[in-house]
Write a protein that holds these residues in place. Structure first.
Motif, short mmCIF file in Angstrom:
data_model
loop_
_atom_site.label_atom_id
_atom_site.label_comp_id
_atom_site.label_asym_id
_atom_site.label_seq_id
_atom_site.Cartn_x
_atom_site.Cartn_y
_atom_site.Cartn_z
N LYS A 94 -10.54 -0.01 -7.58
CA LYS A 94 -9.23 -0.86 -8.26
C LYS A 94 -8.15 -0.33 -7.73
N VAL A 95 -8.17 0.56 -7.03
CA VAL A 95 -6.55 0.98 -6.31
C VAL A 95 -6.87 1.65 -4.89
N LEU A 96 -6.16 1.19 -3.95
CA LEU A 96 -6.36 1.48 -2.67
C LEU A 96 -4.98 1.96 -2.08
N MET A 97 -5.35 2.89 -0.87
CA MET A 97 -4.02 3.23 -0.27
C MET A 97 -4.37 2.93 1.25
N ILE A 98 -3.43 2.00 1.73
CA ILE A 98 -3.48 1.63 3.22
C ILE A 98 -2.75 1.98 4.13
N GLY A 99 -2.87 3.00 5.29
CA GLY A 99 -2.17 3.19 6.03
C GLY A 99 -1.46 2.25 7.24
N SER A 100 -0.73 2.30 8.05
CA SER A 100 -0.08 1.51 9.28
C SER A 100 -0.88 1.47 10.01
N GLY A 101 -0.87 0.30 10.92
CA GLY A 101 -1.71 -0.01 11.99
C GLY A 101 -2.32 -1.05 12.35
N VAL A 102 -2.81 -1.78 13.46
CA VAL A 102 -3.10 -2.87 13.82
C VAL A 102 -4.62 -3.02 13.18
N THR A 103 -5.51 -2.14 13.13
CA THR A 103 -6.94 -2.32 12.52
C THR A 103 -6.73 -2.28 11.18
N THR A 104 -5.79 -1.44 10.32
CA THR A 104 -5.73 -1.56 9.10
C THR A 104 -5.29 -2.66 8.43
N VAL A 105 -4.33 -3.51 9.25
CA VAL A 105 -3.75 -4.89 8.95
C VAL A 105 -5.12 -6.02 9.03
N GLU A 106 -6.08 -5.63 9.82
CA GLU A 106 -7.17 -6.62 10.05
C GLU A 106 -7.89 -6.30 8.54
N VAL A 107 -8.13 -5.08 8.41
CA VAL A 107 -8.97 -4.73 6.99
C VAL A 107 -8.30 -5.40 5.87
N ALA A 108 -7.09 -5.30 5.87
CA ALA A 108 -6.16 -5.82 4.61
C ALA A 108 -6.45 -7.36 4.62
N LYS A 109 -6.35 -8.05 5.75
CA LYS A 109 -6.82 -9.69 5.65
C LYS A 109 -7.92 -9.63 4.82
N ARG A 110 -9.01 -8.90 5.33
CA ARG A 110 -10.35 -9.01 4.77
C ARG A 110 -10.39 -8.83 3.34
N ILE A 111 -9.60 -7.61 2.92
CA ILE A 111 -9.58 -7.25 1.58
C ILE A 111 -9.11 -8.70 0.72
N ALA A 112 -7.78 -9.11 1.43
CA ALA A 112 -7.10 -10.42 0.59
C ALA A 112 -8.13 -11.49 0.37
N TYR A 113 -9.20 -11.47 1.30
CA TYR A 113 -10.06 -12.82 1.22
C TYR A 113 -11.27 -12.13 0.33
N GLU A 114 -11.71 -11.16 0.32
CA GLU A 114 -12.98 -10.63 -0.46
C GLU A 114 -12.70 -9.99 -1.86
N MET A 115 -11.45 -9.43 -2.04
CA MET A 115 -11.43 -8.82 -3.47
C MET A 115 -10.15 -9.28 -4.40
N ASN A 116 -10.28 -9.16 -5.51
CA ASN A 116 -9.62 -9.75 -6.68
C ASN A 116 -9.19 -8.56 -7.39
N ASN A 117 -8.05 -8.48 -8.05
CA ASN A 117 -7.41 -8.09 -9.17
C ASN A 117 -7.58 -6.46 -8.97
N ILE A 118 -6.63 -6.42 -7.74
CA ILE A 118 -6.90 -4.83 -7.25
C ILE A 118 -5.42 -4.40 -7.03
N THR A 119 -5.18 -3.09 -7.05
CA THR A 119 -3.81 -2.55 -6.60
C THR A 119 -3.65 -1.90 -5.19
N VAL A 120 -2.90 -2.20 -4.27
CA VAL A 120 -2.87 -1.58 -3.14
C VAL A 120 -1.65 -0.93 -2.74
N ILE A 121 -1.65 0.36 -2.74
CA ILE A 121 -0.07 1.11 -2.31
C ILE A 121 -0.18 1.28 -0.76
N THR A 122 0.89 1.10 -0.18
CA THR A 122 1.03 1.07 1.24
C THR A 122 2.30 1.41 1.84
#
Length: 255
Positions: A94-122
């Motif tokens: 339900k809640v994710l913390m995501i750090g900076s970097g090019v690979t984490t941005v790629e993961v965030a793209k997939r999260i935006a595509y695959e997950m809904n109704n979550i909170t991300v702190i970055t």
């Protein structure tokens, strides 16, 4: 170059990967050769820019970390595969913390595509931007001193802000994956990652094989603090040994 010398040079690099700075006497004892032999080996490795000589010993040379815009151009297929592998592992969070970097941005793209109704702190603006394409994802950006080359905030204000939240997962990149632990080239970024780990129930490191056995300035965790490593190739040697001993789950992404 003789086979014995090649093997000895490799052994020296392996030892310096585990213990980044060692004295001549320590290496001689470990490899069971004379100190004179070790000194000659170190001079040859220094000429190849693989190590730096220190007074009475050696230090594994640290590769410079390219700025974010340059890193976006490298290992594109590997990073996309890592992201595709990592995102489903976060199911149920339900809640994710995501750090900076090019690979984490790629993961965030997939999260935006695959997950809904979550909170991300970055603290990373690139992460926040790609998540904005999914209106069901609430994005909270940590304040702090803005680092333009990394596109992220750092500093004590950032860490203090994060301390008021808890998350199911911390998802972090790395400049290096050494046997001593994952590390970042920026000490300020490492401080933020440490805080994210403290605030999260689980921690995932996402990084491709080019980070294996490198050294970076600031280690942000030991491997026994990391739950999952998602990468594109199985580690080997001392790194694999430590990951196995510390029971880190390794997920290999197909490229």
């Amino acid at each position: 170059m003789s086979r014995k010398k090649v093997a000895r040079h490799k052994a020296i690099i392996d030892e310096l990967t585990i213990n980044p700075s060692m004295r001549v006497s320590e290496l001689a004892k470990t490899l069971q050769v004379t100190t004179e032999t070790i000194r000659r080996d170190l001079e040859e490795l220094a000429e190849q820019n693989l190590i730096s000589r220190t007074y009475g010993g050696a230090l594994l040379r640290q590769a410079a970390e390219p700025v974010l815009n340059e890193r976006h151009k490298a290992n594109l297929a590997e990073r996309a595969a890592i992201a595709k592998k990592a995102a489903p592992m976060l199911k149920g969070a339900k809640v994710l913390m995501i750090g900076s970097g090019v690979t984490t941005v790629e993961v965030a793209k997939r999260i935006a595509y695959e997950m809904n109704n979550i909170t991300v702190i970055t603290h990373a603006f690139g992460v926040a931007t790609v998540l904005s394409f999914n209106p069901t994802i609430k994005v909270i950006i940590a304040p702090g001193i803005y680092h333009g080359e990394e596109g992220a905030t750092h500093g004590s204000q950032t860490c203090q802000f994060l301390s008021d939240y808890t998350a199911d997962w911390a998802i972090l990149g790395a400049s290096s994956l050494a046997p001593t632990g994952p590390a970042d080239a920026l000490t300020d970024a490492a401080d933020v990652y440490k805080q994210m780990i403290r605030q999260s129930a689980n921690t995932m490191v996402v990084a491709d094989h080019s980070k294996f056995d490198r050294l970076a300035t600031a280690r942000y965790a030991r491997w026994n603090e990391i739950d999952h490593l998602v990468t594109d190739r199985q580690p080997s040697g001392p790194l694999k040994k430590v990951l196995t001993a510390d029971k880190v789950n390794i997920s290999e992404a197909a490229t």
